[in-house]
Design an enzyme around this catalytic site. Structure first.
Site, PDB file in Angstrom:
ATOM      1  N   GLN A 117       0.817  -1.254  -0.002  1.00  0.00           N
ATOM      2  CA  GLN A 117      -0.163   0.204  -0.130  1.00  0.00           C
ATOM      3  C   GLN A 117       0.861   1.412  -0.106  1.00  0.00           C
ATOM      4  O   GLN A 117       0.511   2.136  -0.598  1.00  0.00           O
ATOM      5  CB  GLN A 117      -1.058   0.105   1.177  1.00  0.00           C
ATOM      6  CG  GLN A 117      -1.947   0.874   1.097  1.00  0.00           C
ATOM      7  CD  GLN A 117      -3.184   0.904   2.435  1.00  0.00           C
ATOM      8  OE1 GLN A 117      -2.643   1.145   3.552  1.00  0.00           O
ATOM      9  NE2 GLN A 117      -4.144   0.749   2.016  1.00  0.00           N
ATOM     10  N   GLU A 164      12.001  30.429 -16.478  1.00  0.00           N
ATOM     11  CA  GLU A 164      10.634  30.931 -17.175  1.00  0.00           C
ATOM     12  C   GLU A 164      10.104  31.575 -16.099  1.00  0.00           C
ATOM     13  O   GLU A 164       8.874  31.482 -15.866  1.00  0.00           O
ATOM     14  CB  GLU A 164      10.204  29.950 -17.902  1.00  0.00           C
ATOM     15  CG  GLU A 164      10.969  29.759 -19.227  1.00  0.00           C
ATOM     16  CD  GLU A 164      10.285  29.951 -20.387  1.00  0.00           C
ATOM     17  OE1 GLU A 164       8.954  30.127 -20.820  1.00  0.00           O
ATOM     18  OE2 GLU A 164      10.867  29.020 -21.559  1.00  0.00           O
ATOM     19  N   SER A 211       9.151  29.416  -8.997  1.00  0.00           N
ATOM     20  CA  SER A 211       7.478  29.342  -8.363  1.00  0.00           C
ATOM     21  C   SER A 211       7.371  30.418  -7.727  1.00  0.00           C
ATOM     22  O   SER A 211       6.073  30.875  -7.414  1.00  0.00           O
ATOM     23  CB  SER A 211       7.732  28.065  -7.399  1.00  0.00           C
ATOM     24  OG  SER A 211       7.645  26.924  -8.112  1.00  0.00           O
TER      25      SER A 211
HETATM   26  N1  CAA Z   1       2.051  41.000 -20.286  1.00  0.00           N
HETATM   27  C1  CAA Z   1       2.346  42.024 -20.839  1.00  0.00           C
HETATM   28  N2  CAA Z   1       2.637  43.140 -20.208  1.00  0.00           N
HETATM   29  C2  CAA Z   1       2.793  42.864 -18.701  1.00  0.00           C
HETATM   30  C3  CAA Z   1       2.621  41.533 -18.112  1.00  0.00           C
HETATM   31  C4  CAA Z   1       2.014  40.747 -19.112  1.00  0.00           C
HETATM   32  N3  CAA Z   1       1.800  39.386 -18.612  1.00  0.00           N
HETATM   33  N4  CAA Z   1       2.805  41.661 -16.745  1.00  0.00           N
HETATM   34  C5  CAA Z   1       3.086  43.035 -16.603  1.00  0.00           C
HETATM   35  N5  CAA Z   1       3.095  43.911 -17.810  1.00  0.00           N
HETATM   36  C6  CAA Z   1       3.348  45.193 -17.939  1.00  0.00           C
HETATM   37  C7  CAA Z   1       2.756  45.999 -16.710  1.00  0.00           C
HETATM   38  O1  CAA Z   1       1.575  46.497 -17.242  1.00  0.00           O
HETATM   39  C8  CAA Z   1       3.461  47.171 -16.659  1.00  0.00           C
HETATM   40  O2  CAA Z   1       3.541  47.963 -17.693  1.00  0.00           O
HETATM   41  P1  CAA Z   1       3.254  49.647 -17.082  1.00  0.00           P
HETATM   42  O3  CAA Z   1       4.662  50.042 -16.407  1.00  0.00           O
HETATM   43  O4  CAA Z   1       2.997  50.371 -18.655  1.00  0.00           O
HETATM   44  O5  CAA Z   1       2.117  49.793 -16.365  1.00  0.00           O
HETATM   45  C9  CAA Z   1       5.045  46.536 -16.987  1.00  0.00           C
HETATM   46  O6  CAA Z   1       4.718  45.392 -17.704  1.00  0.00           O
HETATM   47  C10 CAA Z   1       6.016  46.390 -15.793  1.00  0.00           C
HETATM   48  O7  CAA Z   1       5.160  45.383 -15.029  1.00  0.00           O
HETATM   49  P2  CAA Z   1       5.499  45.209 -13.597  1.00  0.00           P
HETATM   50  O8  CAA Z   1       5.141  46.362 -12.879  1.00  0.00           O
HETATM   51  O9  CAA Z   1       4.656  43.728 -13.220  1.00  0.00           O
HETATM   52  O10 CAA Z   1       6.941  44.655 -13.377  1.00  0.00           O
HETATM   53  P3  CAA Z   1       7.934  44.043 -12.177  1.00  0.00           P
HETATM   54  O11 CAA Z   1       9.185  44.624 -12.275  1.00  0.00           O
HETATM   55  O12 CAA Z   1       7.261  44.121 -10.872  1.00  0.00           O
HETATM   56  O13 CAA Z   1       8.028  42.691 -12.722  1.00  0.00           O
HETATM   57  C11 CAA Z   1       7.495  40.200 -12.747  1.00  0.00           C
HETATM   58  C12 CAA Z   1       7.088  41.879 -12.663  1.00  0.00           C
HETATM   59  C13 CAA Z   1       6.443  39.419 -12.569  1.00  0.00           C
HETATM   60  C14 CAA Z   1       8.313  40.079 -11.209  1.00  0.00           C
HETATM   61  C15 CAA Z   1       8.676  39.970 -13.796  1.00  0.00           C
HETATM   62  O14 CAA Z   1       9.796  40.532 -13.542  1.00  0.00           O
HETATM   63  C16 CAA Z   1       9.009  38.550 -14.009  1.00  0.00           C
HETATM   64  O15 CAA Z   1       8.152  37.749 -14.722  1.00  0.00           O
HETATM   65  N6  CAA Z   1      10.101  38.181 -13.427  1.00  0.00           N
HETATM   66  C17 CAA Z   1      10.666  36.708 -13.937  1.00  0.00           C
HETATM   67  C18 CAA Z   1      11.461  36.733 -15.082  1.00  0.00           C
HETATM   68  C19 CAA Z   1      11.407  35.417 -15.860  1.00  0.00           C
HETATM   69  O16 CAA Z   1      10.605  34.863 -16.027  1.00  0.00           O
HETATM   70  N7  CAA Z   1      12.586  34.954 -16.647  1.00  0.00           N
HETATM   71  C20 CAA Z   1      12.700  33.949 -17.195  1.00  0.00           C
HETATM   72  C21 CAA Z   1      13.804  33.892 -18.247  1.00  0.00           C
HETATM   73  S1  CAA Z   1      13.546  33.053 -19.672  1.00  0.00           S
HETATM   74  C22 CAA Z   1      14.103  31.606 -19.645  1.00  0.00           C
HETATM   75  O17 CAA Z   1      14.341  31.091 -18.367  1.00  0.00           O
HETATM   76  C23 CAA Z   1      13.995  30.784 -20.808  1.00  0.00           C
HETATM   77  C24 CAA Z   1      14.679  29.470 -20.761  1.00  0.00           C
HETATM   78  O18 CAA Z   1      15.837  29.385 -21.340  1.00  0.00           O
HETATM   79  C25 CAA Z   1      13.962  28.383 -20.339  1.00  0.00           C
END
Ligand code: CAA
Length: 381
Positions: free
Chosen positions: A280, A364, A367
């Site tokens: 189990q 990307e 979490s």
């Molecule tokens: N789509 C479009 N625009 C968006 C959005 C979305 N989902 N989310 C926010 N925005 C816009 C906002 O409206 C804002 O615009 P304004 O200033 O005109 O209002 C602007 O973007 C900035 O948004 P935030 O104020 O929310 O930005 P922030 O600095 O607080 O950051 C965060 C937000 C969610 C923390 C972001 O920085 C983030 O996602 N960080 C993680 C980065 C990441 O995922 N990196 C992965 C790298 S790629 C990778 O890993 C590929 C690989 O090799 C596998």
């Protein structure tokens, strides 16, 4: 797993094509590619021939035009076969879709067919930097105007396929601090002043290529900018919304592969006079993993369906990503445990799945960042 919702003919075709390739080809070579840390060049070319390097890209640009759900289904199948090949495919698809969405007609025609056809072995997403991962808006790479064009300087890190990319989407600062000062450029592989740095020795996904890149006075023409000045950060976040569905699907695929291996082993391995699958403790662990992966799969397909319908999906994409990748890690942990001492040896695939899954809660968007995105949406006025 049985499909709860009917798939269209195109979706079923893409899923079956990916399943067949994942099972017949990728699962046979994944162990060797991992041990040798060998880039799956041949496999990437074959995936392009099967239409899997532009699943959600219009036919006009060489894509399969099968939609976001088909893409998620394909990613789950390819990741079951080989997670390293899957991440290479994920980034190629993400870059192709991003150029289709935000590129000029000239940029789309120049780059997207190269990616979808496999003439470009890879394409890269150049956002992260040594000092700017989760806080992506803190990036320091600069693009300054120079006559008609731009000059790029700075460093990128953790760039998937950066040494093999025909085109790299590069985010650079063209103005003030923060997100509003960031613009986005399309830089061709082999450009003068573009240097490939260290190849990272990774815990998992060892057959995918991860490098740092430096830009030393890389000169770009005016039309290398994608979108307008200051629009880059929003383009990055929007591209990541879609990319996160791909990584959720990759997590589901790795988790299913780990669970399948555990089920097989539990039926074969005897202890105390019977197969360990009869106990189990083992049955419940497998049952929990199967339940969690089924839920992860549905969350992932829901986010993909919203994207395909043109509805907002930022929150749902992050929910799928955080849930699927965390449950994938749990399923891999269960798989190693069920395999006992053999789970710790590279003779069995369980330890590879365990290592491969680990990064999915990090790249990307970690979490923690997914929870930030979900909570912001939940609590917004
Ligand atoms: N789509 C479009 N625009 C968006 C959005 C979305 N989902 N989310 C926010 N925005 C816009 C906002 O409206 C804002 O615009 P304004 O200033 O005109 O209002 C602007 O973007 C900035 O948004 P935030 O104020 O929310 O930005 P922030 O600095 O607080 O950051 C965060 C937000 C969610 C923390 C972001 O920085 C983030 O996602 N960080 C993680 C980065 C990441 O995922 N990196 C992965 C790298 S790629 C990778 O890993 C590929 C690989 O090799 C596998």
């Amino acid at each position: 797993m049985t499909e709860l919702f009917g798939l269209s003919q195109a979706q079923a075709l893409v899923r079956d094509t990916a399943r067949s390739y994942g099972q017949k080809v990728l699962s046979k070579v994944a162990g060797r590619l991992d041990r040798e840390a060998a880039f799956p060049g041949e496999q990437v070319t074959e995936l392009a021939e099967l239409g899997l390097m532009g699943v959600n890209v219009p036919e006009e640009y060489g894509g399969a035009e099968a939609g976001a759900v088909a893409y998620a289904l394909a990613m789950m199948e390819i990741a079951q076969g080989c997670a390293s090949t899957a991440v290479t495919m994920a980034v190629n698809n993400m870059v192709a879709e991003t150029i289709v969405r935000f590129g000029s007609e000239k940029q789309k025609a120049r780059y997207v067919p190269e990616i979808t056809s496999g003439r470009f072995e890879a394409a890269s997403f150049g956002l992260s930097e040594p000092h700017a991962g989760s806080d992506a808006a803190a990036l320091r790479t600069t693009a300054r105007r120079d006559g008609d064009g731009w000059v790029l300087n700075g460093n990128k890190q953790w760039i998937t396929s950066g040494d093999r990319a025909g085109v790299i989407v590069v985010w650079a600062r063209t103005g003030e601090h923060g997100g509003k000062g960031i613009s986005c450029f399309l830089v061709e592989g082999g450009s003068n002043g573009l240097h490939v740095g260290r190849h990272e020795e990774k815990m998992g996904l060892r057959a995918s290529s991860t490098v740092s890149l430096s830009f030393d006075d890389v000169r770009l023409p005016q039309d290398a900018m994608m979108g307008g000045p200051g629009e880059g950060f929003s383009i990055a976040l929007s591209a990541l919304d879609g990319g996160r569905i791909g990584i959720a699907a990759q997590g589901v695929g790795i988790g299913i592969a780990a669970l399948d291996a555990a089920v097989r082993y539990a039926k074969e391995r005897h202890a105390f006079g019977q197969p360990i699958a009869n106990y189990q403790a083992i049955r419940f662990a497998l049952a929990d993993a199967a339940t969690e992966l089924s839920a992860a799969r549905l969350l992932t397909l829901r986010a993909a369906a919203l994207k395909e319908a043109g509805k907002p999906f930022t929150r749902e994409g992050s929910m799928a990503k955080v849930f699927a990748t965390e449950k994938a890690n749990r399923a891999c942990d269960v798989s190693v445990q069920v395999h006992g001492g053999y789970g710790y040896l590279d003779e069995f695939p369980a330890e590879r799945h365990y290592r491969d899954a680990r990064v999915t809660t990090i790249y990307e968007g970690t979490s923690e960042i997914q929870r930030v995105v979900i909570a912001r949406d939940l609590l917004k006025d």
